[in-house]
Design a protein around this motif. Sequence first.
Motif, short mmCIF file in Angstrom:
data_model
loop_
_atom_site.label_atom_id
_atom_site.label_comp_id
_atom_site.label_asym_id
_atom_site.label_seq_id
_atom_site.Cartn_x
_atom_site.Cartn_y
_atom_site.Cartn_z
N GLU A 375 40.06 -22.70 -21.29
CA GLU A 375 39.47 -21.35 -20.54
C GLU A 375 38.46 -22.38 -19.41
O GLU A 375 37.48 -23.11 -20.10
CB GLU A 375 38.49 -20.70 -21.30
N LEU A 376 38.67 -22.22 -18.11
CA LEU A 376 37.68 -22.78 -17.17
C LEU A 376 36.54 -21.74 -17.09
O LEU A 376 36.71 -20.74 -16.48
CB LEU A 376 38.38 -22.90 -15.72
N THR A 377 35.62 -22.13 -17.48
CA THR A 377 34.27 -21.18 -17.28
C THR A 377 33.31 -21.51 -16.28
O THR A 377 33.08 -22.63 -15.76
CB THR A 377 33.55 -21.13 -18.70
N THR A 378 32.91 -20.37 -15.56
CA THR A 378 31.79 -20.74 -14.44
C THR A 378 30.58 -20.37 -15.08
O THR A 378 29.34 -20.54 -14.33
CB THR A 378 32.11 -19.77 -13.36
N ASP A 379 30.30 -19.95 -16.25
CA ASP A 379 29.14 -19.50 -17.12
C ASP A 379 28.26 -20.77 -17.19
O ASP A 379 28.47 -21.71 -17.86
CB ASP A 379 29.27 -19.17 -18.48
N PRO A 380 27.03 -20.77 -16.70
CA PRO A 380 26.36 -22.19 -16.37
C PRO A 380 25.86 -22.52 -17.78
O PRO A 380 25.92 -23.68 -18.09
CB PRO A 380 25.03 -21.72 -15.62
N ALA A 381 25.65 -21.62 -18.86
CA ALA A 381 25.16 -22.00 -20.17
C ALA A 381 26.29 -22.90 -20.82
O ALA A 381 26.13 -23.93 -21.62
CB ALA A 381 24.52 -20.91 -21.03
N ARG A 382 27.55 -22.31 -20.77
CA ARG A 382 28.43 -22.97 -21.41
C ARG A 382 28.80 -24.08 -20.71
O ARG A 382 29.38 -25.15 -21.13
CB ARG A 382 29.85 -21.93 -21.43
N ARG A 383 28.84 -24.14 -19.29
CA ARG A 383 28.95 -25.44 -18.80
C ARG A 383 28.25 -26.72 -19.16
O ARG A 383 28.55 -27.61 -19.22
CB ARG A 383 29.07 -25.26 -17.00
N ARG A 384 26.94 -26.12 -19.21
CA ARG A 384 26.05 -27.24 -19.61
C ARG A 384 26.30 -27.71 -21.00
O ARG A 384 26.14 -28.85 -20.94
CB ARG A 384 24.44 -26.58 -19.51
N ALA A 385 26.90 -26.95 -21.73
CA ALA A 385 26.96 -27.32 -23.32
C ALA A 385 28.06 -28.19 -23.17
O ALA A 385 27.95 -29.10 -24.08
CB ALA A 385 27.42 -26.05 -23.98
#
Length: 418
Positions: A375-385
Amino acid sequence: MGILKSTPDAGALPGLDGGVAAQLRAACGEDSVQLRSIDRLAVAHDASHYLLVPQAVVTPRTANDVASVFTVAGRAGIPVTLRSGGTSLSGQAVGAGLLVDVRRHFRRVEVLDGGSRVRAGSGATIRQINARLAPHGRALGPDPASEIACTMGGVIANNSSGMACGTGNTSYQTIESMTLVLASGTVIDTGAADALEVLSQKEPSLVEGLVNLRRKIQDSPDFRAEIARQFSMKNTMGYSINAFTDFDSPVDILTHLIVGSEGTLGFVSDVVLRTVDVQPFAATGLAVFPRIADATDALPALINSGARTVELLDAAALKVAQQLPQAEASLRNLLIGEHTALLIEYQGASPEETTERISAAEKLLSSLSLSAPVELTTDPARRRAYGPSAKGSTPLLPEPAHRAPPRCSRTLWSQCQS
Ligand SMILES: Cc1cc2nc3c(=O)[nH]c(=O)nc-3n(C[C@H](O)[C@H](O)[C@H](O)COP(=O)(O)OP(=O)(O)OC[C@H]3O[C@@H](n4cnc5c(N)ncnc54)[C@H](O)[C@@H]3O)c2cc1C
């Protein structure tokens, strides 16, 4: 504790000659020279496996102080090692002579021309510089994963790059000028209008040497062809000798030769660099493949799909990443055999542009032989993770896959605190 109180340097290691220490103190200030074992041992390692205890640690405040250190050390015949962030992976920031801390007092950052250029002190970290550029939508071209702790001087001297830097946004490609202290003690601003005149007057044999080397290379089709071949691909190892084919002026050649010179040609006090556009809207995903060959086979299609960065995590790195507290359940629960992952990022100037890229990428990703859907996520928290999976796993890798000891993560942490 009692022993430490009664003897300030218990079990002292053999150190610097007292006369040389006095000369350094006279030049740089009484508190600028550390001789205690504890201060020397604290900087006896970088992020590599080397351990070299310096005879003394010197902390100069100005470019002229550094020039004096070079002069004193040169007269005494003591080797000098410049140390900045100390995050080098191959022992570049440690030495058994004088260790010169060039991080502490060289941290000034000046944003120029609305952020399209920046003048940065060599001790400023990449993160500090980018924080100043962020309001202008700009960033430095070189983007090493160690940006939180590594510094401008270290990036120039190691020719460090990163995931999005490619061949076009390296230090070599984006540098304009620098203030440089040569081994002789000469201080030169290569961006000054009279830089060539000053360099020719103060360092005639250096200028002559550069001109002769350039002529020799230009006169040899073999040299020229080999340099063109070596630098047509990503090549950040060693001296940037392509400077001899790319530039005519000895000042420009010298400025670019410094990139990748690992502190052997002089001290960079500050630099002026062109900056690059930041694409603020990003989507990130971790694509896990059954084997490394499946991952590398997918690379050309991923690059052609416009992926801004693709970082490979082999099975050893994945095993470390899945133990990180922020690891997603799909990674935590993966039984890792020969698996290899690609951490993929798409970026865009607007949310719409990024959404378009995601849709195109998802079609491609669904056609690949993956171990699990990505899944390509734009959610900043998940991207930071995802960030630490790549940035944080390298120093934690067990031997023999990677020989850096686990202390590296602590090194980075402690450097961020000071
Ligand atoms: C977790 C981790 C991730 C990393 N990721 C990357 C990456 O993605 N890409 C990459 O390329 N590297 C990476 N590195 C390696 C390292 O961080 C970089 O090479 C970094 O740029 C070194 O900068 P520094 O400030 O720590 O320099 P130091 O390690 O202190 O010094 C590096 C070299 O520069 C010289 N030097 C320092 N300051 C000056 C100066 N002012 N003038 C002249 N010479 C100077 C030193 O003598 C030494 O030879 C990583 C390291 C770690 C630990």
